[in-house]
Motif scaffolding. Structure first.
Motif, short mmCIF file in Angstrom:
data_model
loop_
_atom_site.label_atom_id
_atom_site.label_comp_id
_atom_site.label_asym_id
_atom_site.label_seq_id
_atom_site.Cartn_x
_atom_site.Cartn_y
_atom_site.Cartn_z
N LEU A 1 19.65 2.85 18.33
CA LEU A 1 19.42 1.72 17.41
C LEU A 1 20.71 1.39 16.84
N GLN B 1 25.89 -5.36 18.95
CA GLN B 1 25.38 -6.73 18.81
C GLN B 1 26.27 -7.49 17.84
N TRP B 2 26.18 -6.83 16.54
CA TRP B 2 26.60 -7.71 15.33
C TRP B 2 27.86 -7.35 14.81
N LYS C 1 25.83 -10.71 8.91
CA LYS C 1 25.02 -10.24 9.97
C LYS C 1 25.63 -8.81 10.15
N LYS D 1 20.33 0.09 22.16
CA LYS D 1 19.16 -0.56 22.19
C LYS D 1 19.24 -1.67 20.98
N VAL D 2 19.18 -2.70 21.03
CA VAL D 2 19.43 -3.68 20.06
C VAL D 2 18.38 -3.64 19.04
N PRO D 3 18.28 -3.65 17.84
CA PRO D 3 16.96 -3.55 16.96
C PRO D 3 16.65 -4.99 16.81
N SER D 4 15.50 -5.16 16.58
CA SER D 4 14.88 -6.59 16.34
C SER D 4 15.38 -6.82 14.88
N ALA D 5 15.23 -8.36 14.51
CA ALA D 5 15.73 -8.64 13.33
C ALA D 5 14.81 -8.04 11.87
N SER D 6 13.58 -7.88 12.36
CA SER D 6 12.64 -7.21 11.24
C SER D 6 13.13 -5.62 11.13
N GLN D 7 13.74 -5.12 11.97
CA GLN D 7 14.11 -3.41 11.92
C GLN D 7 15.39 -3.81 11.20
N LYS E 1 16.16 -5.79 8.76
CA LYS E 1 15.89 -6.23 7.49
C LYS E 1 15.12 -5.03 6.84
#
Length: 188
Positions: A69, A76-77, A100, A178-184, A186
């Motif tokens: 993660l 990614q960011w 971001k 593994k790209v985390p989701s936006a909720s992860q 935050k």
């Protein structure tokens, strides 16, 4: 003056609840011993690794999940926008890229610290990650460095992630992004 039926029912219900509650609290010592025994039995029933090999296996699994993660968020960011030149002063979308990157940096730092704790359960991982402790701690300053225009900060972040991946691979725990989701992101 007559009392309405609703008020009478509410008062009667409250009185009964108070009497029942006080009667339940005034139980014997045997009842509380049974409660403690039940809690102890529940704790014993929870699955937990019993052998050192199982503890090491779970430590590697947790290490891989946390490091993956962290690596995904970094790539990614932080790394992709850095390579695209989004952090340079005057670049289109710089503010959003910095926000971001700041979130991803905090998330990555959090996950790397968790991976470090997980690695302590496996001697090979602990030995492989020991030299990276200072580098991981230094990652806390990434957001302020990026805001000030230090474009080398993203490269340092990428280097630490690659070293963590190499350390995991050398200890038998290969890490894939593994790209985390936006909720992860935050939630940390």
């Amino acid at each position: 003056m007559p009392i309405p039926i609703r008020r009478l029912c509410v008062a009667l219900t409250l009185c009964c609840a108070l009497v029942a509650g006080s009667a339940a609290c005034a139980g014997s010592e045997k009842t509380s011993t049974r409660g403690i025994a039940a809690v102890t039995a529940l704790q014993a029933a929870e699955p937990s690794p019993t052998t050192s090999a199982e503890r090491q296996k779970f430590a590697k699994t947790r290490f891989v999940a946390n490091a993956a993660l962290a690596a995904g968020a970094t790539y990614q960011w932080i790394v992709k926008p850095w390579k695209a030149g989004k952090f340079k002063k005057g670049a289109h979308g710089r503010k959003l890229a910095l926000v971001k990157a700041g979130l991803a940096g905090a998330f990555t730092y959090n996950r790397l610290k968790a991976a470090q704790r997980n690695a302590q359960g496996d001697p090979a991982l602990a030995k492989a990650l020991a030299p990276l402790t200072a580098g991981i701690t230094a990652l806390k300053d990434l957001p302020s460095k990026l805001r000030s225009g230090d474009t080398d900060a993203a490269g340092a972040f990428d280097d630490i992630i690659n070293k963590v991946k190499d350390a995991g691979s050398s200890a038998g725990a290969p890490v894939k992004d593994k790209v985390p989701s936006a909720s992860q992101l935050k939630g940390g």
